[in-house]
Every structure is written in C-alpha cells, then in structure tokens.
Design a protein around this motif. Sequence first.
Motif, short mmCIF file in Angstrom:
data_model
loop_
_atom_site.label_atom_id
_atom_site.label_comp_id
_atom_site.label_asym_id
_atom_site.label_seq_id
_atom_site.Cartn_x
_atom_site.Cartn_y
_atom_site.Cartn_z
N ALA A 82 27.10 28.61 67.06
CA ALA A 82 28.24 27.98 66.40
C ALA A 82 29.29 27.55 67.42
O ALA A 82 29.91 26.48 67.28
CB ALA A 82 28.85 28.92 65.37
N CYS A 96 22.32 21.12 62.94
CA CYS A 96 22.25 22.56 63.09
C CYS A 96 21.15 23.11 62.19
O CYS A 96 21.14 22.83 60.99
CB CYS A 96 23.61 23.17 62.74
N ALA A 101 24.11 28.59 63.48
CA ALA A 101 25.10 29.33 62.70
C ALA A 101 25.34 30.72 63.27
O ALA A 101 26.09 31.50 62.70
CB ALA A 101 24.65 29.45 61.24
N ASN A 111 30.60 31.00 60.24
CA ASN A 111 30.76 30.52 61.61
C ASN A 111 30.91 29.00 61.69
O ASN A 111 31.35 28.47 62.71
CB ASN A 111 29.58 30.96 62.46
N LEU A 112 30.49 28.30 60.62
CA LEU A 112 30.56 26.84 60.60
C LEU A 112 31.80 26.34 59.88
O LEU A 112 31.97 25.13 59.69
CB LEU A 112 29.30 26.28 59.92
N LYS A 131 33.46 34.72 66.70
CA LYS A 131 32.29 34.41 65.88
C LYS A 131 31.19 35.45 65.96
O LYS A 131 30.13 35.29 65.35
CB LYS A 131 31.74 33.00 66.14
#
Length: 340
Positions: A20, A35, A15, A46-47, A190
């Motif tokens: 990510a 993850c 993450a 971020n996901l 990100k």
Amino acid sequence: MTKWNDQTVVVTGGAGFIGANLCARLLDGGAQVICIDNLQTGRLENLRDFAHHDRFEFIQHDVIDPLPRLRLPARSRICRVYHLAGAASPPHYQADPEHTLLTAVLGTRNMLSLSEQSGARFFLASTSEVYGDPEVHPQHEDYRGSVNCTGPRACYDEGKRSAETLAFDFYRARRADVRVARIFNTYGPKMRSDDGRVVSNIVCQALSGQDITIYGDGSQTRSFCFVDDLIEGLTRLMESDRAAGMPVNLGNPNELSVRQLVDLVVDKTSTTSRITFKDLPEDDPRRRRPDISRAQEFLDWTPQVTLDHGLDATVAWFQAEQHRAAAPLYADAPLIAAAE
C-alpha cells in the motif's frame, strides 16, 4: 522522485503494509496502478487514502490462481510488475504453510508470465529470510544462507528462495527483465496491529498497556528500516539498468537488540506495561544485519530515516488507528474491479 506518467503498473500484495505504501508512491509519481490482493493479510483500510483515485484500480484475486484479464487504459500496456504478494510475518505465513509456499512458487510464475507476455519489467520482493539463521555477519548477497528446509519457517524461507530461482531462470532465458530485492525488517505506517512482527507487537502492547513480550532473552538483533526508505529503494531498484538479474539487499544496517528496541518504545509511549519473557521460536535468527554496499553502489541508496524518527511516526500512526472511526470505507466507491 521518479515519475511514471501514464505508465500502467501492477502491484500484487498491494493492500499489504509495504504494497500500500508502494501504491501511494506510484500514484504520486503519475502511474496508473492496478492493485491485486486476496486480502488474506492485506487490508482495504490500507487503501483508504487513494481508493477513489482515478488512476487506481483494485482487484481481489489470489495470485496462485490464473490471472483474470486486466482492464487497461486505452492505448496502454503494463510496463512494470511489482510482485509483493505473500504473508510476511511468522504467525501469518505459518497459519497456512501450503498457501505460503504456493504463493511464492505459483504466484511468482504467474506474475513472471504476465511480465513475459506484456514485456513489462518484473520486480520480486524477496527477503532476508533466505539467509536463515546466518553464520555470516553482516549478510552480503553472495552468502548462500543457513536455512532449515524442514522447519516451521521453511514454507516462507524456501518459498522465497524458490521464487528467486524462478525469477533468475526467466532472466537467464531472456523471458523477463528481472529485479530482486532481499528486504530486511521494515516498519512504519500501515502495519497491522496483529502483524506478529517485533515492532508492531511491541508498540501495540505498549500503547494498550498489555505486557510486552520478549522472545528469548532479548539479545537477538535486528536492523529496522523505515518504510519510506524501503519504498525509495524498491523504486530505484526497479528503474535501475545496472542491477538487473542480481539480488540486492534493502534494509537499514544499524543493528540493535530486541531489548534495546523495547526500551526505546517504552520511553516513547510512557507505558506502564510490564516486560515478560517467552521461549525463542524455533529457527529464529540470532543476528540480522544487511550489507548494503551493492545497493549503495548500484542504486545510490542509503536509508535516511533514523530509528528515533521512524518510531515516532509509527507510534503516532498506531495511536491514530486506535481512534479512527469504524465507518464503511468504500460504500460509494467501485473499488473492486470486475475482471473482463
């Protein structure tokens, strides 16, 4: 693009900024992605783009602790383990130095053990920080570094050096098939706005109109690699049979000063921010530039994204983040998987 059709891949620190982006690439290549992140510095945001993907599963867990039993698709086994867990910017890793060091040592041991048990290939995200404030320039993988083992950065620098030691000991004992990347300064979408690293600091200060902070006189140099280039290098290294059991530098060899970077960001954002100067932090490297001849030889890898293009994409991403609606991300998604 490398294909991982139906292979199960574990990504720790997935993450986070680099993690990510790696998860997205693996999913695009057909992988089943598990993850793992404790969300200390990683972000669920971020996901966002693949939270509902049927080949993606998130487990909130700290790799310092023993791993829960992982749920795998039927007739599947873990084929690859990417170990990226760990705070990577000085403000974050210095906030809890004990945890930083234990993540590097215990976390790496736990993930190496998972690789050993499952027969998976193991990747360690190491860092250019293993070279410390280098006395050799540019830095080649054979250089042993100049690290202050009692300084405020040691929890990260020495932690990653210890992680490499564990990884290569497992490799020499034929307990795991190991790949190690020494990652140089990376930037791009990100990143956290409070990441504390130089690109995010400067871009976010410029966009908000705050004073832009330069530590020292700005003459210290860095070499900035766009995240898409780095992810290409990581995946090539993981799939390389020639680069087993050796560290490989991954970074952009184009070197510039921090002051030059500030000038570029100021021009791109048309900011009215003033520039202020503060003391250089202890043990901050004066120069940093990777020798990537090993990556070029073994991986046929050279960064392709120019700093001009990469900064445009990064500025645009932070601008979009400022305007993104603060709606619940996963209200209808069973994102955090229950361990068996």
